[in-house]
Design a protein around this motif. Structure first.
Motif, PDB file in Angstrom:
ATOM      1  N   PRO A 166       0.792  -1.228   0.000  1.00 28.69           N
ATOM      2  CA  PRO A 166       0.000   0.000   0.000  1.00 28.69           C
ATOM      3  C   PRO A 166       0.831   1.288   0.000  1.00 28.69           C
ATOM      4  O   PRO A 166       0.264   2.370  -0.108  1.00 28.69           O
ATOM      5  N   ARG A 167       2.149   1.185   0.107  1.00 27.48           N
ATOM      6  CA  ARG A 167       2.937   2.418   0.192  1.00 27.48           C
ATOM      7  C   ARG A 167       2.923   3.155  -1.144  1.00 27.48           C
ATOM      8  O   ARG A 167       2.706   2.564  -2.208  1.00 27.48           O
ATOM      9  N   ALA A 168       3.165   4.474  -1.062  1.00 26.03           N
ATOM     10  CA  ALA A 168       3.160   5.306  -2.268  1.00 26.03           C
ATOM     11  C   ALA A 168       4.331   4.955  -3.166  1.00 26.03           C
ATOM     12  O   ALA A 168       5.447   4.662  -2.696  1.00 26.03           O
ATOM     13  N   ARG A 203      -4.630   5.954  -6.415  1.00 27.80           N
ATOM     14  CA  ARG A 203      -5.122   7.162  -5.750  1.00 27.80           C
ATOM     15  C   ARG A 203      -3.970   8.152  -5.598  1.00 27.80           C
ATOM     16  O   ARG A 203      -2.818   7.748  -5.375  1.00 27.80           O
ATOM     17  N   PRO A 204      -4.268   9.440  -5.675  1.00 27.71           N
ATOM     18  CA  PRO A 204      -3.193  10.441  -5.521  1.00 27.71           C
ATOM     19  C   PRO A 204      -2.701  10.497  -4.078  1.00 27.71           C
ATOM     20  O   PRO A 204      -3.431  10.163  -3.141  1.00 27.71           O
ATOM     21  N   GLN A 215      -0.777   5.903  -4.720  1.00 25.30           N
ATOM     22  CA  GLN A 215      -0.957   4.687  -3.931  1.00 25.30           C
ATOM     23  C   GLN A 215      -1.743   3.700  -4.768  1.00 25.30           C
ATOM     24  O   GLN A 215      -2.717   4.062  -5.417  1.00 25.30           O
ATOM     25  N   ALA A 216      -1.305   2.449  -4.773  1.00 24.74           N
ATOM     26  CA  ALA A 216      -1.930   1.417  -5.576  1.00 24.74           C
ATOM     27  C   ALA A 216      -2.535   0.353  -4.669  1.00 24.74           C
ATOM     28  O   ALA A 216      -1.850  -0.202  -3.800  1.00 24.74           O
ATOM     29  N   GLU A 217      -3.801   0.073  -4.863  1.00 24.33           N
ATOM     30  CA  GLU A 217      -4.517  -0.936  -4.082  1.00 24.33           C
ATOM     31  C   GLU A 217      -5.016  -2.020  -5.022  1.00 24.33           C
ATOM     32  O   GLU A 217      -5.671  -1.736  -6.038  1.00 24.33           O
ATOM     33  N   ALA A 218      -4.687  -3.268  -4.729  1.00 22.25           N
ATOM     34  CA  ALA A 218      -5.135  -4.372  -5.565  1.00 22.25           C
ATOM     35  C   ALA A 218      -6.657  -4.455  -5.558  1.00 22.25           C
ATOM     36  O   ALA A 218      -7.298  -4.235  -4.524  1.00 22.25           O
ATOM     37  N   VAL A 219      -7.242  -4.795  -6.713  1.00 19.07           N
ATOM     38  CA  VAL A 219      -8.701  -4.901  -6.823  1.00 19.07           C
ATOM     39  C   VAL A 219      -9.100  -6.332  -7.188  1.00 19.07           C
ATOM     40  O   VAL A 219      -8.291  -7.125  -7.601  1.00 19.07           O
TER      41      VAL A 219
END
Length: 455
Positions: free
Chosen positions: A142-144, A427-428, A451-455
């Motif tokens: 989850p880190r930027a 997300r920014p 930030q990138a979150e798996a979907v």
């Protein structure tokens, strides 16, 4: 003039253009800081703007006049001396710099390498690079992440594989570092450039960066000679295709030096511009979550859980529209210049031999005479390409000198962007908005932190 990027909740980041005339030294300072800062704001509301800063100049934003410059009187508007002085130390007399007959035969020889069939054959390299990029993003958790760095690494992965595949003796990291150094340092305009000093007068920054590029040229020469001697099995890569290239009219083939200069041109352009397109596209998708949701749904419907392939590209029109709109808002070549060789008239304005004729693509793409709400991010603008005047959108140029690798770049961008959007929500990061800044290319200064979150 403000130094801060103008930002509102409704609009993505943009550069505040200059609202007062600049003298020579102010123009030089602005150009060295950010070339976009020399573009007058009025260029977004007029078809042509003229002035004098050392020499007479004209900025042209009218599609009819641009057609004349780029197509009808191509030979009367060669690339400017400043452009050639900036780029020759890195890419010699390659397609990007050459003029007239020299350019024409090189273009004829290289064109078959970029046919749809050959570009599609290279798609598996792009798919593999997209898969590796997705793996790195997933591993980061989850880190930027700076997605500009990620996309530069990904697209250099692609271009190095399609140029030096199987050549284990090539230090790809060293080649990459030399190119990045040249773009960052040697590409800045000097006072000598602004005053029109001849190319043989040394520019200190380019002399320093030129050493690393010289070694890169030696590496490329050795790779070309080794490949020519032993060949390679499997699907032909770009180097194979160029080694076999010849002018269909004369049968002339490229020398090692000509091959090397064009290979370096494709390496520089082939990763830098696509990386920027992807980084800005990801920024814009994070900026507008509704666009991102629609793009993800389209990508998942076509791909499921697998990476995008070359055959998928035609089934992902909305992903392509996002890339096209990113290229409109943040064209990698935000401004290009020509030097008038003959008298002419553009938009009723007299053009004299020696005048600098600039195409400020950043302003053209935001011109109120051509675009509705030009600062807004609207991928649906490109749902009907016939509704867009041909010379109003020029991220790849147009006319005979349109970018030879445009289809390669768009295929690569769609494959990578679709793969990432299908698997992650971006997300920014608050307070980390990028600033559009152009030295040689229009980059997001400070990176694209998401930030990138798996979907």
């Amino acid at each position: 003039m403000k130094d801060q990027v103008a930002e509102t909740p409704a609009l993505p980041v943009r550069v505040p253009l200059v609202t007062r005339p600049l003298n020579l030294m102010q123009s030089l300072a602005a150009a060295r800081r950010n070339i976009l800062e020399i573009i007058p704001e009025i260029a977004t509301r007029q078809p042509i703007v003229s002035g004098r800063t050392g020499t007479r100049w004209h900025m042209v934003m009218d599609p009819v006049a641009l057609r004349r410059i780029l197509l009808e009187r191509l030979d009367d508007y060669p690339k400017s001396d400043v452009t050639k002085t900036l780029l020759r130390p890195a890419i010699g007399e390659s397609l990007f710099v050459a003029e007239g007959a020299d350019w024409r035969w090189q273009r004829r020889a290289a064109a078959p390498a970029f046919t749809h069939r050959n570009v599609l054959a290279l798609a598996p390299v792009m798919t593999a690079a997209a898969e590796r990029a997705a793996g790195r993003v997933a591993q980061a958790g989850p880190r930027a992440l700076d997605m500009l760095d990620e996309m530069v690494a990904t697209t250099f992965d692609v271009i190095s594989e399609v140029t030096f595949s199987g050549d284990e003796g090539v230090d790809r990291a060293k080649v990459h570092a030399a190119i990045e150094h040249y773009i960052a340092d040697a590409g800045r305009i000097s006072l000598f450039d602004m005053l029109g000093f001849p190319e043989w007068v040394p520019r200190p920054g380019r002399m320093v960066a030129g050493g690393a590029m010289l070694e890169t040229k030696r590496v490329a020469d050795r790779a070309i000679e080794a490949r020519a001697a032993r060949g390679r099995d499997g699907v032909p890569d770009l180097l194979d295709l160029l080694l076999g290239a010849e002018d269909p009219q004369t049968g002339r083939a490229m020398s090692v030096e000509e091959l090397r200069d064009n290979l370096l041109t494709f390496i520089v352009a082939g990763h830098e511009t696509t990386a920027l397109t992807l980084a800005w596209s990801l920024y814009l998708c994070a900026f507008d979550q509704d666009v991102q949701d629609r793009a993800r749904a389209d990508a998942q419907a076509v791909l499921g859980s697998r990476a995008c392939t070359g055959e998928d590209v035609e089934n992902l029109p909305y992903i392509r529209q996002i890339c096209e709109e990113a290229l409109r808002l943040y064209p990698p070549a935000g401004a290009v210049s020509r030097t008038a060789r003959a008298p002419d008239t553009l938009c009723g304005r007299e053009i004299r031999p020696g005048d600098t004729v600039m195409i400020p693509i950043y302003a053209l793409h935001r011109n109120l005479l051509l675009w509705d709400a030009p600062d807004a991010f609207r991928p649906d603008r490109f749902s009907d390409r016939k509704a867009i005047p041909r010379y109003a959108w020029l991220p790849f140029g147009d006319g005979p000198r349109i970018c030879i690798g445009a289809s390669f770049a768009m295929q690569e961008a769609v494959i990578i962007l679709a793969t990432l959007l299908a698997r992650f929500r971006f997300r920014p990061v608050p307070g980390r908005a990028p600033r559009p800044m152009m030295i040689l290319t229009l980059r997001p200064e400070g990176g694209v932190w998401l930030q990138a979150e798996a979907v």
